[in-house]
Design a protein around this motif. Structure first.
Motif, PDB file in Angstrom:
ATOM      1  N   TYR A  24       0.796  -0.808   0.048  1.00 57.70           N
ATOM      2  CA  TYR A  24       0.004   0.178   0.430  1.00 57.70           C
ATOM      3  C   TYR A  24       1.262   1.326  -0.370  1.00 57.70           C
ATOM      4  O   TYR A  24       1.898   1.502   1.116  1.00 57.70           O
ATOM      5  CB  TYR A  24      -1.327   0.300   1.135  1.00 57.70           C
ATOM      6  CG  TYR A  24      -2.247  -1.296   1.530  1.00 57.70           C
ATOM      7  CD1 TYR A  24      -3.165  -0.676   0.921  1.00 57.70           C
ATOM      8  CD2 TYR A  24      -1.168  -2.174   2.216  1.00 57.70           C
ATOM      9  CE1 TYR A  24      -3.329  -2.725   1.599  1.00 57.70           C
ATOM     10  CE2 TYR A  24      -2.185  -3.441   2.512  1.00 57.70           C
ATOM     11  CZ  TYR A  24      -2.945  -3.493   2.339  1.00 57.70           C
ATOM     12  OH  TYR A  24      -4.073  -4.642   2.508  1.00 57.70           O
ATOM     13  N   TYR A  27       3.599   0.745   2.766  1.00 57.91           N
ATOM     14  CA  TYR A  27       3.015  -0.580   4.013  1.00 57.91           C
ATOM     15  C   TYR A  27       2.908  -1.646   3.432  1.00 57.91           C
ATOM     16  O   TYR A  27       2.615  -1.453   2.337  1.00 57.91           O
ATOM     17  CB  TYR A  27       0.986   0.102   4.790  1.00 57.91           C
ATOM     18  CG  TYR A  27       1.278   0.999   5.543  1.00 57.91           C
ATOM     19  CD1 TYR A  27       1.882   1.334   6.796  1.00 57.91           C
ATOM     20  CD2 TYR A  27       0.906   2.167   4.966  1.00 57.91           C
ATOM     21  CE1 TYR A  27       1.027   2.055   7.535  1.00 57.91           C
ATOM     22  CE2 TYR A  27       0.850   3.620   4.960  1.00 57.91           C
ATOM     23  CZ  TYR A  27       0.978   3.673   6.623  1.00 57.91           C
ATOM     24  OH  TYR A  27       0.641   4.769   7.512  1.00 57.91           O
ATOM     25  N   GLN A  56       1.791  -5.098   4.128  1.00 58.71           N
ATOM     26  CA  GLN A  56       1.085  -6.889   4.936  1.00 58.71           C
ATOM     27  C   GLN A  56       1.544  -7.944   4.149  1.00 58.71           C
ATOM     28  O   GLN A  56       1.005  -8.594   2.734  1.00 58.71           O
ATOM     29  CB  GLN A  56      -0.184  -6.616   4.898  1.00 58.71           C
ATOM     30  CG  GLN A  56      -1.076  -7.009   5.549  1.00 58.71           C
ATOM     31  CD  GLN A  56      -2.814  -6.762   4.793  1.00 58.71           C
ATOM     32  OE1 GLN A  56      -3.089  -6.046   3.888  1.00 58.71           O
ATOM     33  NE2 GLN A  56      -3.522  -7.953   5.466  1.00 58.71           N
ATOM     34  N   TYR A  64       1.858  -6.221   9.626  1.00 51.24           N
ATOM     35  CA  TYR A  64       2.387  -5.155   8.877  1.00 51.24           C
ATOM     36  C   TYR A  64       3.404  -4.381   9.155  1.00 51.24           C
ATOM     37  O   TYR A  64       3.809  -4.126  10.198  1.00 51.24           O
ATOM     38  CB  TYR A  64       0.906  -3.576   8.747  1.00 51.24           C
ATOM     39  CG  TYR A  64      -0.883  -4.349   8.795  1.00 51.24           C
ATOM     40  CD1 TYR A  64      -1.058  -4.797   7.468  1.00 51.24           C
ATOM     41  CD2 TYR A  64      -1.378  -4.831   9.875  1.00 51.24           C
ATOM     42  CE1 TYR A  64      -2.212  -4.745   7.139  1.00 51.24           C
ATOM     43  CE2 TYR A  64      -2.299  -5.972   9.423  1.00 51.24           C
ATOM     44  CZ  TYR A  64      -3.891  -5.512   8.492  1.00 51.24           C
ATOM     45  OH  TYR A  64      -3.801  -6.413   8.719  1.00 51.24           O
ATOM     46  N   TYR A  65       4.517  -3.767   8.048  1.00 55.51           N
ATOM     47  CA  TYR A  65       5.473  -3.553   8.339  1.00 55.51           C
ATOM     48  C   TYR A  65       5.256  -2.165   7.420  1.00 55.51           C
ATOM     49  O   TYR A  65       5.220  -1.619   6.060  1.00 55.51           O
ATOM     50  CB  TYR A  65       6.347  -4.453   7.301  1.00 55.51           C
ATOM     51  CG  TYR A  65       6.831  -5.772   7.994  1.00 55.51           C
ATOM     52  CD1 TYR A  65       7.208  -6.096   8.723  1.00 55.51           C
ATOM     53  CD2 TYR A  65       5.376  -6.539   7.678  1.00 55.51           C
ATOM     54  CE1 TYR A  65       7.984  -7.262   8.998  1.00 55.51           C
ATOM     55  CE2 TYR A  65       5.666  -7.965   7.802  1.00 55.51           C
ATOM     56  CZ  TYR A  65       6.447  -9.128   8.929  1.00 55.51           C
ATOM     57  OH  TYR A  65       6.445  -9.561   9.064  1.00 55.51           O
ATOM     58  N   THR A  66       5.800  -0.615   7.954  1.00 55.95           N
ATOM     59  CA  THR A  66       5.871   0.699   7.766  1.00 55.95           C
ATOM     60  C   THR A  66       7.200   1.149   7.205  1.00 55.95           C
ATOM     61  O   THR A  66       7.675   1.039   8.901  1.00 55.95           O
ATOM     62  CB  THR A  66       4.684   1.194   8.632  1.00 55.95           C
ATOM     63  OG1 THR A  66       3.803   1.149   9.387  1.00 55.95           O
ATOM     64  CG2 THR A  66       4.858   2.941   8.422  1.00 55.95           C
ATOM     65  N   TRP A 102       6.177  -1.791  13.155  1.00 56.49           N
ATOM     66  CA  TRP A 102       5.630  -3.470  12.487  1.00 56.49           C
ATOM     67  C   TRP A 102       4.528  -3.704  13.900  1.00 56.49           C
ATOM     68  O   TRP A 102       4.688  -2.807  15.203  1.00 56.49           O
ATOM     69  CB  TRP A 102       6.494  -4.762  12.870  1.00 56.49           C
ATOM     70  CG  TRP A 102       6.345  -5.553  13.940  1.00 56.49           C
ATOM     71  CD1 TRP A 102       7.039  -5.171  14.913  1.00 56.49           C
ATOM     72  CD2 TRP A 102       5.837  -6.822  13.173  1.00 56.49           C
ATOM     73  NE1 TRP A 102       6.835  -6.362  15.448  1.00 56.49           N
ATOM     74  CE2 TRP A 102       5.772  -7.278  14.440  1.00 56.49           C
ATOM     75  CE3 TRP A 102       5.192  -7.701  12.706  1.00 56.49           C
ATOM     76  CZ2 TRP A 102       5.154  -8.309  14.532  1.00 56.49           C
ATOM     77  CZ3 TRP A 102       4.631  -8.514  12.506  1.00 56.49           C
ATOM     78  CH2 TRP A 102       4.850  -9.241  13.996  1.00 56.49           C
ATOM     79  N   ALA A 114      -0.412  -8.998  12.876  1.00 56.19           N
ATOM     80  CA  ALA A 114      -2.090  -9.627  12.111  1.00 56.19           C
ATOM     81  C   ALA A 114      -2.852  -8.163  13.616  1.00 56.19           C
ATOM     82  O   ALA A 114      -3.830  -8.386  13.053  1.00 56.19           O
ATOM     83  CB  ALA A 114      -1.804 -10.767  11.266  1.00 56.19           C
ATOM     84  N   PRO A 122      -4.274  -3.168  11.438  1.00 58.43           N
ATOM     85  CA  PRO A 122      -4.194  -2.870  10.513  1.00 58.43           C
ATOM     86  C   PRO A 122      -3.435  -0.786  11.037  1.00 58.43           C
ATOM     87  O   PRO A 122      -4.215   0.255  11.880  1.00 58.43           O
ATOM     88  CB  PRO A 122      -4.550  -2.612   8.576  1.00 58.43           C
ATOM     89  CG  PRO A 122      -6.268  -2.442   9.822  1.00 58.43           C
ATOM     90  CD  PRO A 122      -6.341  -3.002  11.479  1.00 58.43           C
ATOM     91  N   VAL A 164      -7.737  -2.564   3.975  1.00 56.64           N
ATOM     92  CA  VAL A 164      -7.717  -3.754   4.126  1.00 56.64           C
ATOM     93  C   VAL A 164      -8.764  -4.032   4.368  1.00 56.64           C
ATOM     94  O   VAL A 164      -8.769  -5.306   4.294  1.00 56.64           O
ATOM     95  CB  VAL A 164      -7.176  -3.383   5.968  1.00 56.64           C
ATOM     96  CG1 VAL A 164      -6.663  -5.013   6.268  1.00 56.64           C
ATOM     97  CG2 VAL A 164      -5.161  -3.359   5.544  1.00 56.64           C
TER      98      VAL A 164
END
Length: 248
Positions: free
Chosen positions: A93, A160, A162, A167-169, A226, A229, A233, A241
């Motif tokens: 994303y 982002y 997923q 979720y990793y930013t 991060w 799940a 989100p 999402v």
């Protein structure tokens, strides 16, 4: 009489050549339409199917953000194992590319992946969340044009990722333009051979300029946080999402 016959033959030859040129022009126009438009239609359709399948295969989890945990430190990120070539790793994303920008991340960067399936993960690089360089590529024009707007990224923009784990930013830092042979951008510490990584870096590569491939545009980001799940989100992508899960 002979002169008239020769003149008629010349006119006939000119007519034939003219018709061939017109036909060639039509074929060229059709090719351009196919390349610039239809390949995008096909790729968008296939990628939509992949996104739905990914959402269907996710374990039951919340798609609603939890405001009380948005700034919580969840510790070291979980790092998954790379799947087989052509299989789905997760979803990317990038809000800067549009409120509905949602693209699948697939293992591999060969034509069978990039031309149809979405963004391709370089197998030689790290997985999302890992220390070192996590890198993926995508077309800037045609075949979905998944990175058409890479040049619009602004420092501070968030990207982002997923996966089934969470979720990793990543936060965008800077861009550089290099020649196509610059594979050192994929090193564990980008462009620095033999240097042990100290950051979790995301490197995005695509062709440059937008309608050419003489160069490569490279966008670097650094991991910010991060979320597993189970925590839901990040707020910024929560609607996307939820929409993806609903569509599945």
């Amino acid at each position: 009489m002979l002169i008239a016959e020769r003149g008629g033959a010349v006119r006939k030859a000119v007519q034939v050549v003219g018709e061939l040129l017109i036909t060639a022009g039509i074929i060229l126009v059709l090719f351009v339409v196919w390349e610039m438009w239809w390949t995008n239609v096909e790729a968008d359709s296939r990628q939509g199917q992949i996104l739905k399948q990914f959402a269907q295969e996710l374990p039951a989890q919340t798609t609603q953000p939890n405001p009380s945990t948005q700034t919580k430190d969840f510790g070291a990120p979980k790092v998954g194992t790379a799947p087989q070539h052509g299989q789905t790793i997760g979803v990317i994303y990038i809000p800067r590319f549009g409120a509905n920008y949602t693209r699948p991340l697939i293992e591999g960067t060969s034509a069978d992946v990039l031309d149809t399936l979405g963004l391709g993960h370089y197998p030689s690089t790290s997985m999302p969340g890992a220390l070192g360089n996590f890198a993926f590529a995508g077309h800037r024009q045609t075949h979905g044009a998944v990175l058409d707007n890479i040049h619009t990224l602004v420092p501070g923009d968030r990207i982002y990722v997923q996966t089934k784990d969470g979720y990793y930013t990543y936060v965008y830092r800077n861009t550089e333009v290099v020649l196509p042979n610059r594979s050192d951008v994929l090193l564990p510490t980008p462009t620095e051979a033999g240097v042990a990584p100290t950051e979790r870096v995301l490197t995005i590569t695509s062709c440059n300029p937008r309608f050419g491939s003489q160069e490569r545009i490279i966008a670097y980001s650094v991991m910010e946080s991060w979320r597993p799940a189970s925590a839901g989100p990040p707020v910024e992508i929560s609607k996307q999402v939820a929409a993806l899960k609903t569509a599945a």
